[in-house]
Design a protein around this motif. Structure first.
Motif, PDB file in Angstrom:
ATOM      1  N   THR A   1       9.256 -12.369  16.192  1.00  0.00           N
ATOM      2  CA  THR A   1      10.503 -13.109  15.998  1.00  0.00           C
ATOM      3  C   THR A   1      10.381 -14.120  14.870  1.00  0.00           C
ATOM      4  OG1 THR A   1      10.907 -12.827  18.369  1.00  0.00           O
ATOM      5  CG2 THR A   1      12.316 -14.382  17.199  1.00  0.00           C
ATOM      6  N   ARG A   2       9.221 -14.742  14.753  1.00  0.00           N
ATOM      7  CA  ARG A   2       8.994 -15.644  13.610  1.00  0.00           C
ATOM      8  C   ARG A   2       9.069 -14.876  12.295  1.00  0.00           C
ATOM      9  NH1 ARG A   2       7.491 -20.763  14.440  1.00  0.00           N
ATOM     10  NH2 ARG A   2       6.687 -21.395  16.492  1.00  0.00           N
ATOM     11  N   GLN A   3       8.581 -13.635  12.318  1.00  0.00           N
ATOM     12  CA  GLN A   3       8.634 -12.808  11.112  1.00  0.00           C
ATOM     13  C   GLN A   3      10.082 -12.492  10.739  1.00  0.00           C
ATOM     14  OE1 GLN A   3       5.746 -12.165   9.512  1.00  0.00           O
ATOM     15  NE2 GLN A   3       6.916 -11.273   7.830  1.00  0.00           N
ATOM     16  N   ALA A   4      10.929 -12.312  11.768  1.00  0.00           N
ATOM     17  CA  ALA A   4      12.353 -12.071  11.513  1.00  0.00           C
ATOM     18  C   ALA A   4      12.976 -13.259  10.789  1.00  0.00           C
ATOM     19  CB  ALA A   4      13.082 -11.806  12.832  1.00  0.00           C
ATOM     20  N   ILE A   5      12.606 -14.467  11.214  1.00  0.00           N
ATOM     21  CA  ILE A   5      13.145 -15.681  10.582  1.00  0.00           C
ATOM     22  C   ILE A   5      12.564 -15.872   9.191  1.00  0.00           C
ATOM     23  CG2 ILE A   5      13.188 -18.207  10.764  1.00  0.00           C
ATOM     24  CD1 ILE A   5      13.217 -17.794  13.850  1.00  0.00           C
ATOM     25  N   GLU A   6      11.296 -15.533   9.050  1.00  0.00           N
ATOM     26  CA  GLU A   6      10.651 -15.689   7.736  1.00  0.00           C
ATOM     27  C   GLU A   6      11.294 -14.771   6.703  1.00  0.00           C
ATOM     28  OE1 GLU A   6       6.247 -14.910   5.820  1.00  0.00           O
ATOM     29  OE2 GLU A   6       6.348 -15.808   7.830  1.00  0.00           O
ATOM     30  N   THR A   7      11.672 -13.570   7.128  1.00  0.00           N
ATOM     31  CA  THR A   7      12.278 -12.626   6.180  1.00  0.00           C
ATOM     32  C   THR A   7      13.762 -12.896   5.961  1.00  0.00           C
ATOM     33  OG1 THR A   7      12.585 -11.052   8.003  1.00  0.00           O
ATOM     34  CG2 THR A   7      10.652 -10.755   6.632  1.00  0.00           C
ATOM     35  N   ARG A   8      14.396 -13.644   6.909  1.00  0.00           N
ATOM     36  CA  ARG A   8      15.800 -14.030   6.722  1.00  0.00           C
ATOM     37  C   ARG A   8      16.035 -15.366   7.415  1.00  0.00           C
ATOM     38  NH1 ARG A   8      20.384 -10.647   9.378  1.00  0.00           N
ATOM     39  NH2 ARG A   8      21.243 -12.559  10.227  1.00  0.00           N
ATOM     40  N   GLU A   9      16.076 -16.394   6.620  1.00  0.00           N
ATOM     41  CA  GLU A   9      16.112 -17.756   7.163  1.00  0.00           C
ATOM     42  C   GLU A   9      17.341 -18.028   8.025  1.00  0.00           C
ATOM     43  OE1 GLU A   9      15.459 -22.337   5.551  1.00  0.00           O
ATOM     44  OE2 GLU A   9      16.151 -20.772   4.174  1.00  0.00           O
ATOM     45  N   ASP A  10      18.465 -17.348   7.744  1.00  0.00           N
ATOM     46  CA  ASP A  10      19.700 -17.622   8.480  1.00  0.00           C
ATOM     47  C   ASP A  10      19.932 -16.641   9.634  1.00  0.00           C
ATOM     48  OD1 ASP A  10      20.305 -15.328   7.097  1.00  0.00           O
ATOM     49  OD2 ASP A  10      22.226 -16.045   6.308  1.00  0.00           O
ATOM     50  N   HIS A  11      18.874 -15.994  10.101  1.00  0.00           N
ATOM     51  CA  HIS A  11      18.990 -15.009  11.187  1.00  0.00           C
ATOM     52  C   HIS A  11      19.153 -15.760  12.506  1.00  0.00           C
ATOM     53  CE1 HIS A  11      17.642 -10.734  12.527  1.00  0.00           C
ATOM     54  NE2 HIS A  11      18.591 -11.208  13.306  1.00  0.00           N
ATOM     55  N   PHE A  12      20.400 -16.102  12.809  1.00  0.00           N
ATOM     56  CA  PHE A  12      20.716 -17.022  13.905  1.00  0.00           C
ATOM     57  C   PHE A  12      20.193 -16.563  15.262  1.00  0.00           C
ATOM     58  CE2 PHE A  12      24.030 -18.192  17.157  1.00  0.00           C
ATOM     59  CZ  PHE A  12      23.548 -19.471  17.381  1.00  0.00           C
ATOM     60  N   ASP A  13      20.460 -15.291  15.617  1.00  0.00           N
ATOM     61  CA  ASP A  13      20.040 -14.852  16.946  1.00  0.00           C
ATOM     62  C   ASP A  13      18.523 -14.769  17.082  1.00  0.00           C
ATOM     63  OD1 ASP A  13      20.576 -12.698  15.132  1.00  0.00           O
ATOM     64  OD2 ASP A  13      20.270 -11.278  16.750  1.00  0.00           O
ATOM     65  N   ALA A  14      17.808 -14.707  15.955  1.00  0.00           N
ATOM     66  CA  ALA A  14      16.338 -14.756  16.008  1.00  0.00           C
ATOM     67  C   ALA A  14      15.868 -16.143  16.446  1.00  0.00           C
ATOM     68  CB  ALA A  14      15.743 -14.386  14.652  1.00  0.00           C
ATOM     69  N   TYR A  15      16.574 -17.178  16.011  1.00  0.00           N
ATOM     70  CA  TYR A  15      16.237 -18.540  16.452  1.00  0.00           C
ATOM     71  C   TYR A  15      16.441 -18.679  17.967  1.00  0.00           C
ATOM     72  CZ  TYR A  15      16.039 -20.301  11.625  1.00  0.00           C
ATOM     73  OH  TYR A  15      15.703 -20.533  10.304  1.00  0.00           O
ATOM     74  N   LEU A  16      17.555 -18.137  18.438  1.00  0.00           N
ATOM     75  CA  LEU A  16      17.839 -18.209  19.868  1.00  0.00           C
ATOM     76  C   LEU A  16      16.762 -17.466  20.660  1.00  0.00           C
ATOM     77  CD1 LEU A  16      20.000 -19.137  21.987  1.00  0.00           C
ATOM     78  CD2 LEU A  16      20.928 -16.832  21.813  1.00  0.00           C
ATOM     79  N   GLN A  17      16.378 -16.309  20.154  1.00  0.00           N
ATOM     80  CA  GLN A  17      15.335 -15.521  20.831  1.00  0.00           C
ATOM     81  C   GLN A  17      14.003 -16.260  20.822  1.00  0.00           C
ATOM     82  OE1 GLN A  17      15.146 -11.117  20.508  1.00  0.00           O
ATOM     83  NE2 GLN A  17      13.230 -11.482  19.406  1.00  0.00           N
ATOM     84  N   LEU A  18      13.669 -16.858  19.682  1.00  0.00           N
ATOM     85  CA  LEU A  18      12.413 -17.610  19.583  1.00  0.00           C
ATOM     86  C   LEU A  18      12.416 -18.782  20.557  1.00  0.00           C
ATOM     87  CD1 LEU A  18       9.673 -18.118  18.279  1.00  0.00           C
ATOM     88  CD2 LEU A  18      10.857 -19.343  16.420  1.00  0.00           C
ATOM     89  N   ALA A  19      13.555 -19.439  20.683  1.00  0.00           N
ATOM     90  CA  ALA A  19      13.662 -20.557  21.628  1.00  0.00           C
ATOM     91  C   ALA A  19      13.422 -20.076  23.054  1.00  0.00           C
ATOM     92  CB  ALA A  19      15.034 -21.224  21.504  1.00  0.00           C
ATOM     93  N   ARG A  20      13.945 -18.911  23.390  1.00  0.00           N
ATOM     94  CA  ARG A  20      13.730 -18.350  24.731  1.00  0.00           C
ATOM     95  C   ARG A  20      12.257 -18.033  24.960  1.00  0.00           C
ATOM     96  NH1 ARG A  20      19.010 -14.532  24.271  1.00  0.00           N
ATOM     97  NH2 ARG A  20      20.493 -15.833  25.417  1.00  0.00           N
TER      98      ARG A  20
END
Length: 214
Positions: free
Chosen positions: A144-163
């Motif tokens: 999930t961190r990799q998802a954010i690293e490849t796209r900084e504005d990937h909103f649902d990835a932040y939510l998933q990482l928080a979970r």
């Protein structure tokens, strides 16, 4: 003599019922023995036409079996031809496996996508989801961190990482991750996440933090 006659009548009626059931499910058995699309289509048309009138719901049951068997056949075809699928089809196939709860299989396909298109954020995020469902929180966090690293504005990835961080007991980090992601909420064009989900998670994390500090 009377008992013998009654027995013969009972056997006759029983055989009639068996014959009726055999005829009713004949198209299903034909498809079961020779699973061509033509036989599938004939069986589907037959049971669909009967489904509204069948009081015993036999047609509904047969349709369920048919669709399940055909789904398994199609999944096998996709798996056998995985390397021939284009990138979008491969991603959709992985998502289907994820929806079906075939987590190991979906992760294997996401990993191929990660290798082939490492800068595409979505396969990383979805792989993280599959790992999260397996309760493999550490690997889920990495993906999930990799998802954010490849796209900084990937909103649902932040939510998933928080979970994920919540499940790891890292409540403060989870709340910070969620707040960081909320600035990109408008970028969630796919609308995979609702405002209610965000607010519920935020309230839960705040409650956990407050309880932890007592």
């Amino acid at each position: 003599m009377k008992k013998i006659v009654l027995l013969i009548v009972a056997m006759f009626l029983f055989n009639m019922l068996l014959a009726e059931e055999h005829n009713e499910n004949e198209l299903f058995m034909i498809y079961q023995q020779d699973q061509t699309f033509e036989n599938f289509q004939k069986a589907i048309e037959h049971y669909n036409s009967d489904s509204e009138n069948a009081e015993d719901y036999n047609s509904t049951l047969m349709l369920s079996y048919l669709y399940t068997m055909e789904l398994d056949n199609n999944l096998a075809i996709l798996n056998d031809n995985l390397d021939s699928l284009n990138t979008r089809t491969k991603f959709s196939y992985a998502n289907l496996l994820l929806e079906l709860g075939k987590l190991d299989e979906s992760i294997a396909v996401y990993e191929k996508l990660n290798e082939n298109v490492p800068k595409w954020s979505c396969p990383w995020r979805h792989k993280g989801q599959a790992l999260l469902e397996q309760k493999n929180y550490k690997d889920a966090e990495i993906a999930t961190r990799q998802a954010i690293e490849t796209r900084e504005d990937h909103f649902d990835a932040y939510l998933q990482l928080a979970r994920i961080q919540k499940n790891l007991g890292e409540y403060e980090a989870a709340l910070q991750t969620l707040e960081n992601g909320m600035q990109y909420e408008e970028a969630d064009l796919e609308e995979e996440v609702t405002n209610e989900e965000v607010e519920l998670l935020k309230a839960e994390l705040e409650q956990l933090l407050e309880t932890n500090l007592k």
